[in-house]
Design a protein around this motif. Sequence first.
Motif, mmCIF file in Angstrom:
data_model
loop_
_atom_site.group_PDB
_atom_site.id
_atom_site.type_symbol
_atom_site.label_atom_id
_atom_site.label_comp_id
_atom_site.label_asym_id
_atom_site.label_seq_id
_atom_site.Cartn_x
_atom_site.Cartn_y
_atom_site.Cartn_z
ATOM 1 N N HIS A 1 0.835 -1.191 0.000
ATOM 2 C CA HIS A 1 0.000 0.000 0.000
ATOM 3 C C HIS A 1 0.872 1.244 0.000
ATOM 4 N N VAL A 2 0.247 2.401 -0.219
ATOM 5 C CA VAL A 2 0.936 3.682 -0.082
ATOM 6 C C VAL A 2 0.030 4.611 0.708
ATOM 7 N N PHE A 3 0.633 5.540 1.437
ATOM 8 C CA PHE A 3 -0.104 6.582 2.161
ATOM 9 C C PHE A 3 0.227 7.921 1.520
ATOM 10 N N PHE A 4 -0.822 8.702 1.209
ATOM 11 C CA PHE A 4 -0.610 9.951 0.496
ATOM 12 C C PHE A 4 -1.781 10.894 0.749
ATOM 13 N N ASN A 5 -1.458 12.131 1.159
ATOM 14 C CA ASN A 5 -2.474 13.172 1.373
ATOM 15 C C ASN A 5 -3.626 12.701 2.266
ATOM 16 N N GLY A 6 -3.276 12.039 3.347
ATOM 17 C CA GLY A 6 -4.284 11.648 4.318
ATOM 18 C C GLY A 6 -5.083 10.410 3.969
ATOM 19 N N GLN A 7 -4.666 9.653 2.951
ATOM 20 C CA GLN A 7 -5.401 8.455 2.567
ATOM 21 C C GLN A 7 -4.442 7.295 2.320
ATOM 22 N N VAL A 8 -4.953 6.078 2.591
ATOM 23 C CA VAL A 8 -4.209 4.855 2.306
ATOM 24 C C VAL A 8 -4.801 4.235 1.045
ATOM 25 N N TYR A 9 -3.916 3.731 0.179
ATOM 26 C CA TYR A 9 -4.350 3.133 -1.084
ATOM 27 C C TYR A 9 -3.779 1.722 -1.214
ATOM 28 N N TRP A 10 -4.657 0.781 -1.615
ATOM 29 C CA TRP A 10 -4.252 -0.596 -1.907
ATOM 30 C C TRP A 10 -4.840 -1.011 -3.255
ATOM 31 N N PHE A 11 -4.304 -2.065 -3.821
ATOM 32 C CA PHE A 11 -4.965 -2.729 -4.938
ATOM 33 C C PHE A 11 -6.064 -3.650 -4.412
ATOM 34 N N ILE A 12 -7.139 -3.783 -5.191
ATOM 35 C CA ILE A 12 -8.165 -4.800 -4.972
ATOM 36 C C ILE A 12 -8.014 -5.830 -6.077
ATOM 37 N N ALA A 13 -8.091 -7.099 -5.724
ATOM 38 C CA ALA A 13 -7.909 -8.163 -6.709
ATOM 39 C C ALA A 13 -9.035 -8.165 -7.739
ATOM 40 N N SER A 14 -8.672 -8.481 -8.951
ATOM 41 C CA SER A 14 -9.655 -8.632 -10.023
ATOM 42 C C SER A 14 -10.529 -9.857 -9.752
ATOM 43 N N GLU A 15 -11.797 -9.782 -10.126
ATOM 44 C CA GLU A 15 -12.694 -10.916 -9.921
ATOM 45 C C GLU A 15 -12.301 -12.099 -10.802
ATOM 46 N N SER B 1 -9.347 2.807 -1.260
ATOM 47 C CA SER B 1 -8.772 3.893 -0.462
ATOM 48 C C SER B 1 -9.604 4.107 0.792
ATOM 49 N N VAL B 2 -8.966 4.632 1.834
ATOM 50 C CA VAL B 2 -9.651 4.995 3.062
ATOM 51 C C VAL B 2 -9.007 6.258 3.608
ATOM 52 N N ASP B 3 -9.835 7.188 4.099
ATOM 53 C CA ASP B 3 -9.301 8.438 4.641
ATOM 54 C C ASP B 3 -9.226 8.354 6.165
ATOM 55 N N MET B 4 -8.887 9.474 6.796
ATOM 56 C CA MET B 4 -8.688 9.485 8.236
ATOM 57 C C MET B 4 -10.003 9.428 9.013
ATOM 58 N N GLU B 5 -11.119 9.578 8.305
ATOM 59 C CA GLU B 5 -12.434 9.447 8.932
ATOM 60 C C GLU B 5 -13.044 8.075 8.665
ATOM 61 N N ASP B 6 -12.251 7.149 8.195
ATOM 62 C CA ASP B 6 -12.663 5.761 7.931
ATOM 63 C C ASP B 6 -13.669 5.662 6.794
ATOM 64 N N ASN B 7 -13.598 6.574 5.838
ATOM 65 C CA ASN B 7 -14.463 6.518 4.667
ATOM 66 C C ASN B 7 -13.762 5.736 3.562
ATOM 67 N N PHE B 8 -14.363 4.630 3.127
ATOM 68 C CA PHE B 8 -13.792 3.785 2.093
ATOM 69 C C PHE B 8 -14.400 4.133 0.731
ATOM 70 N N LYS B 9 -13.595 3.996 -0.314
ATOM 71 C CA LYS B 9 -14.116 4.124 -1.671
ATOM 72 C C LYS B 9 -13.192 3.370 -2.620
ATOM 73 N N THR B 10 -13.685 3.100 -3.815
ATOM 74 C CA THR B 10 -12.890 2.420 -4.829
ATOM 75 C C THR B 10 -12.601 3.359 -5.987
ATOM 76 N N ILE B 11 -11.457 3.146 -6.621
ATOM 77 C CA ILE B 11 -11.014 3.956 -7.759
ATOM 78 C C ILE B 11 -10.724 3.011 -8.912
ATOM 79 N N GLU B 12 -11.255 3.333 -10.076
ATOM 80 C CA GLU B 12 -11.022 2.493 -11.245
ATOM 81 C C GLU B 12 -9.611 2.690 -11.779
#
Length: 374
Positions: free
Chosen positions: A224-238, A249-260
Amino acid sequence: MDKSVAKCIPKLSRRQNDSWSDVETVEDVLANILSRLPVKCLIRSKAVSRLWHKLISSPYFTKLHLMRSRENVIYILYPYMDDIKELHLVDGDGVTTEVITLPGFENVSSLSMICSYNGLICFTIYPWFPHLYMSQPVEEDLEILICNPATREIRLLPRGSPAEQELGIGVAFGPGTSDYRVFRFFSSIFEKPVVSPQCEIFSSRTGTWRGIGFVQQYPMGANHVFFNGQVYWFIASEEDHSTPGSILSVDMEDNFKTIELPEEVTAHSFLIILEGFLSLVAVYDDDLIMDVWMLKDANESYWEKKCSAYIEHAVEECIDSVAGRNNEFFFITTEHYFIFNTDRTTWEQLYLQEGFGQDSPVVFTYTESLLPCS
């Protein structure tokens, strides 16, 4: 004054020495001078006087020194050798400036380095398999350590919730300079092919874990990497669990989202920070061609291609690890080390010291600091 400390400080003339006591009374001026010294010298400098000890130990000075150190970001390599646990500090010219031996880990065979930020390193004692889907449970318990290589401080975090399957972890830093949070993804039940991922968070402020329950997505292990207050990981392909399909990704308020992702990638893909952007290094065609993408808008999953390049020596070698710094990144293959310049799209091969281990090496950017682990 200790001789080793004196070597770190420029020589003063007699007239300057006479006024040194006056300089010491101006704490900000003294802090400005001392903040330019390496941590090793600062630790020794604490013995000079009570004033120096108090100043160097203060949170104010720790922040000031970190600000100076950020101007000189280098690389830190961990060769993952079973017998000796060493960290190699390497500058942008490929010169090894220091080798740090980690004491007390001689008999630990699965010590993995997973991130580096503001001088703090996160290690896990767990057999993570980079870019591979964890298809079976591992009987070893996950242990997490935070280490400051410069001060030699190490903190073993308390154990988290019992789990049958470890899915991934990531470390976020902030909001305070010395604060950090560890996100741990796990499953308490192992039933192939169904995974019921849960997440819990360790806070350095409280020293405890806090569960947030079940989550919809989970990362591909510990990369993973941490950048601008968020952690980023890869999600495995189905379709292929060894290949990234999107980004979590997840921010410091525990909000998760996905990025294409900008396009389909292979198992040899890496997330790095490049020129102030979250970036993707994707290797294609049996490790022959590399594309570098920069994420310009996370909300819209908008990427711009920075460059494409042919990878030297890639025909017969695998890509092990990548780390970005400014407009370049450090690139490790099975047998070689390179610095790749994204502006000129040029490769510079590095020749590290003889005997440097090649057993699953990893590389990260590194900034020396006085930050505490607890």
